[in-house]
Design a protein around this motif. Structure first.
Motif, PDB file in Angstrom:
ATOM      1  N   TRP A   1      -3.620   4.502  -2.486  1.00 44.45           N
ATOM      2  CA  TRP A   1      -4.649   5.173  -1.705  1.00 44.45           C
ATOM      3  C   TRP A   1      -4.390   6.671  -1.793  1.00 44.45           C
ATOM      4  O   TRP A   1      -3.274   7.123  -1.559  1.00 44.45           O
ATOM      5  CB  TRP A   1      -4.591   4.719  -0.257  1.00 44.45           C
ATOM      6  CG  TRP A   1      -4.821   3.243  -0.103  1.00 44.45           C
ATOM      7  CD1 TRP A   1      -3.904   2.251  -0.299  1.00 44.45           C
ATOM      8  CD2 TRP A   1      -6.025   2.604   0.264  1.00 44.45           C
ATOM      9  NE1 TRP A   1      -4.475   1.022  -0.081  1.00 44.45           N
ATOM     10  CE2 TRP A   1      -5.787   1.218   0.279  1.00 44.45           C
ATOM     11  CE3 TRP A   1      -7.301   3.081   0.577  1.00 44.45           C
ATOM     12  CZ2 TRP A   1      -6.781   0.303   0.596  1.00 44.45           C
ATOM     13  CZ3 TRP A   1      -8.282   2.159   0.908  1.00 44.45           C
ATOM     14  CH2 TRP A   1      -8.021   0.783   0.907  1.00 44.45           C
ATOM     15  N   VAL A   2      -5.430   7.437  -2.127  1.00 42.80           N
ATOM     16  CA  VAL A   2      -5.298   8.888  -2.268  1.00 42.80           C
ATOM     17  C   VAL A   2      -6.274   9.548  -1.297  1.00 42.80           C
ATOM     18  O   VAL A   2      -7.488   9.362  -1.407  1.00 42.80           O
ATOM     19  CB  VAL A   2      -5.577   9.351  -3.712  1.00 42.80           C
ATOM     20  CG1 VAL A   2      -5.345  10.848  -3.848  1.00 42.80           C
ATOM     21  CG2 VAL A   2      -4.723   8.575  -4.711  1.00 42.80           C
ATOM     22  N   THR A   3      -5.737  10.314  -0.369  1.00 45.67           N
ATOM     23  CA  THR A   3      -6.580  10.947   0.632  1.00 45.67           C
ATOM     24  C   THR A   3      -6.996  12.351   0.223  1.00 45.67           C
ATOM     25  O   THR A   3      -6.420  12.942  -0.695  1.00 45.67           O
ATOM     26  CB  THR A   3      -5.862  11.005   2.001  1.00 45.67           C
ATOM     27  OG1 THR A   3      -6.796  11.389   3.001  1.00 45.67           O
ATOM     28  CG2 THR A   3      -4.703  11.982   1.991  1.00 45.67           C
ATOM     29  N   THR A   4      -8.003  12.842   0.882  1.00 49.05           N
ATOM     30  CA  THR A   4      -8.403  14.235   0.808  1.00 49.05           C
ATOM     31  C   THR A   4      -8.437  14.741   2.246  1.00 49.05           C
ATOM     32  O   THR A   4      -9.060  14.105   3.108  1.00 49.05           O
ATOM     33  CB  THR A   4      -9.780  14.396   0.145  1.00 49.05           C
ATOM     34  OG1 THR A   4      -9.695  13.895  -1.192  1.00 49.05           O
ATOM     35  CG2 THR A   4     -10.212  15.847   0.095  1.00 49.05           C
TER      36      THR A   4
ATOM     37  N   PRO B   1       0.827  -1.209   0.000  1.00 49.15           N
ATOM     38  CA  PRO B   1       0.000   0.000   0.000  1.00 49.15           C
ATOM     39  C   PRO B   1       0.861   1.259   0.000  1.00 49.15           C
ATOM     40  O   PRO B   1       1.886   1.324   0.688  1.00 49.15           O
ATOM     41  CB  PRO B   1      -0.798  -0.114   1.305  1.00 49.15           C
ATOM     42  CG  PRO B   1      -0.011  -1.007   2.179  1.00 49.15           C
ATOM     43  CD  PRO B   1       0.753  -1.936   1.266  1.00 49.15           C
ATOM     44  N   VAL B   2       0.442   2.229  -0.797  1.00 48.26           N
ATOM     45  CA  VAL B   2       1.122   3.521  -0.832  1.00 48.26           C
ATOM     46  C   VAL B   2       0.056   4.606  -0.703  1.00 48.26           C
ATOM     47  O   VAL B   2      -0.976   4.561  -1.369  1.00 48.26           O
ATOM     48  CB  VAL B   2       1.979   3.711  -2.107  1.00 48.26           C
ATOM     49  CG1 VAL B   2       1.155   3.607  -3.376  1.00 48.26           C
ATOM     50  CG2 VAL B   2       2.741   5.025  -2.060  1.00 48.26           C
ATOM     51  N   LEU B   3       0.302   5.537   0.198  1.00 51.90           N
ATOM     52  CA  LEU B   3      -0.600   6.649   0.450  1.00 51.90           C
ATOM     53  C   LEU B   3      -0.060   7.889  -0.252  1.00 51.90           C
ATOM     54  O   LEU B   3       1.100   8.246  -0.080  1.00 51.90           O
ATOM     55  CB  LEU B   3      -0.704   6.904   1.959  1.00 51.90           C
ATOM     56  CG  LEU B   3      -1.447   8.162   2.407  1.00 51.90           C
ATOM     57  CD1 LEU B   3      -2.907   8.127   1.956  1.00 51.90           C
ATOM     58  CD2 LEU B   3      -1.343   8.312   3.922  1.00 51.90           C
ATOM     59  N   LEU B   4      -0.919   8.563  -1.027  1.00 50.61           N
ATOM     60  CA  LEU B   4      -0.561   9.809  -1.689  1.00 50.61           C
ATOM     61  C   LEU B   4      -1.282  10.944  -0.961  1.00 50.61           C
ATOM     62  O   LEU B   4      -2.508  10.919  -0.827  1.00 50.61           O
ATOM     63  CB  LEU B   4      -0.968   9.782  -3.162  1.00 50.61           C
ATOM     64  CG  LEU B   4      -0.476   8.584  -3.989  1.00 50.61           C
ATOM     65  CD1 LEU B   4      -0.921   8.719  -5.436  1.00 50.61           C
ATOM     66  CD2 LEU B   4       1.022   8.421  -3.890  1.00 50.61           C
ATOM     67  N   VAL B   5      -0.508  11.929  -0.478  1.00 52.39           N
ATOM     68  CA  VAL B   5      -1.069  13.024   0.317  1.00 52.39           C
ATOM     69  C   VAL B   5      -0.800  14.344  -0.404  1.00 52.39           C
ATOM     70  O   VAL B   5       0.354  14.708  -0.640  1.00 52.39           O
ATOM     71  CB  VAL B   5      -0.461  13.060   1.737  1.00 52.39           C
ATOM     72  CG1 VAL B   5      -1.112  14.161   2.567  1.00 52.39           C
ATOM     73  CG2 VAL B   5      -0.617  11.704   2.424  1.00 52.39           C
ATOM     74  N   HIS B   6      -1.867  15.062  -0.705  1.00 52.96           N
ATOM     75  CA  HIS B   6      -1.766  16.323  -1.445  1.00 52.96           C
ATOM     76  C   HIS B   6      -1.271  17.458  -0.561  1.00 52.96           C
ATOM     77  O   HIS B   6      -1.195  17.350   0.653  1.00 52.96           O
ATOM     78  CB  HIS B   6      -3.105  16.680  -2.075  1.00 52.96           C
ATOM     79  CG  HIS B   6      -4.210  16.936  -1.092  1.00 52.96           C
ATOM     80  ND1 HIS B   6      -4.346  18.132  -0.431  1.00 52.96           N
ATOM     81  CD2 HIS B   6      -5.226  16.140  -0.674  1.00 52.96           C
ATOM     82  CE1 HIS B   6      -5.412  18.082   0.355  1.00 52.96           C
ATOM     83  NE2 HIS B   6      -5.960  16.881   0.232  1.00 52.96           N
TER      84      HIS B   6
END
Length: 182
Positions: free
Chosen positions: A73-76, A39-44
């Motif tokens: 996984w892309v968070t907001t 899993p990789v999390l992308l944080v803007h």
């Protein structure tokens, strides 16, 4: 020709969208682009949202990672479109809210869903600065991290009179200091 332009402008569609609830009651969407890998999390960063990473496949880091096997996984973060505050009158939040409330809930959701012990993190601008904070608060949950265009230090921060306030304070030290003092 217009049909081609319209098709190219279509945003990516995630495999699913999870709903994450923070300890203080915010609801955050978490887009998932399923893959068989880690899993990789992308944080803007500040002032942008998930589209920084998943707009269209031809310009998408989420797509690029997914087709190479990553579980993306892309968070907001709170305050952006799609997030819901516990009180509609809420108009204020801080970096610390993102660091202490949003991202621990997001990370725990991802780890629970995937069964992984750790995830990897890619942060752009403030998303990278939040990585620094996560490395001080939940280092056991972060396997590796990449900070893109995220300041690692501030030099010669001055006020309007050009009085030197400090120099060479790293963001990592600053984030640790701010988060540890509470």
């Amino acid at each position: 020709m217009l049909a081609l332009i319209a098709a190219a402008a279509q945003p990516m569609v995630p495999s699913d969208i999870q709903t994450v609830t923070t300890l203080d009651g915010w609801t955050l969407p978490l887009r998932h682009y399923a893959g068989a890998g880690r899993p990789v999390l992308l944080v803007h960063g500040l002032g942008v949202n998930h589209y920084n990473f998943d707009w269209r496949p031809d310009v998408s880091l989420a797509w690029w990672l997914q087709v190479r096997g990553w579980d993306v996984w892309v968070t907001t973060l709170r305050g952006d479109d799609g997030t819901v505050p516990p009180d509609p009158k809420t108009r204020s939040w801080t970096f610390e809210d993102h660091a202490r409330k949003d991202l621990p809930a997001v990370v725990d959701t991802i780890l629970a869903r995937t069964g992984a012990a750790q995830l990897d993190w890619v942060g752009h601008s403030m998303g990278g600065m939040l990585l620094y904070a996560a490395l001080s608060e939940i280092p056991e949950k972060i396997g590796s991290g990449v900070a893109i265009c995220s300041p690692a230090r501030f030099r010669e921060i001055t006020d309007r009179k050009s009085t030197r306030l400090n120099s060479s304070h790293t963001v990592i030290s600053y984030a640790v200091f701010c988060l540890k003092k509470k």
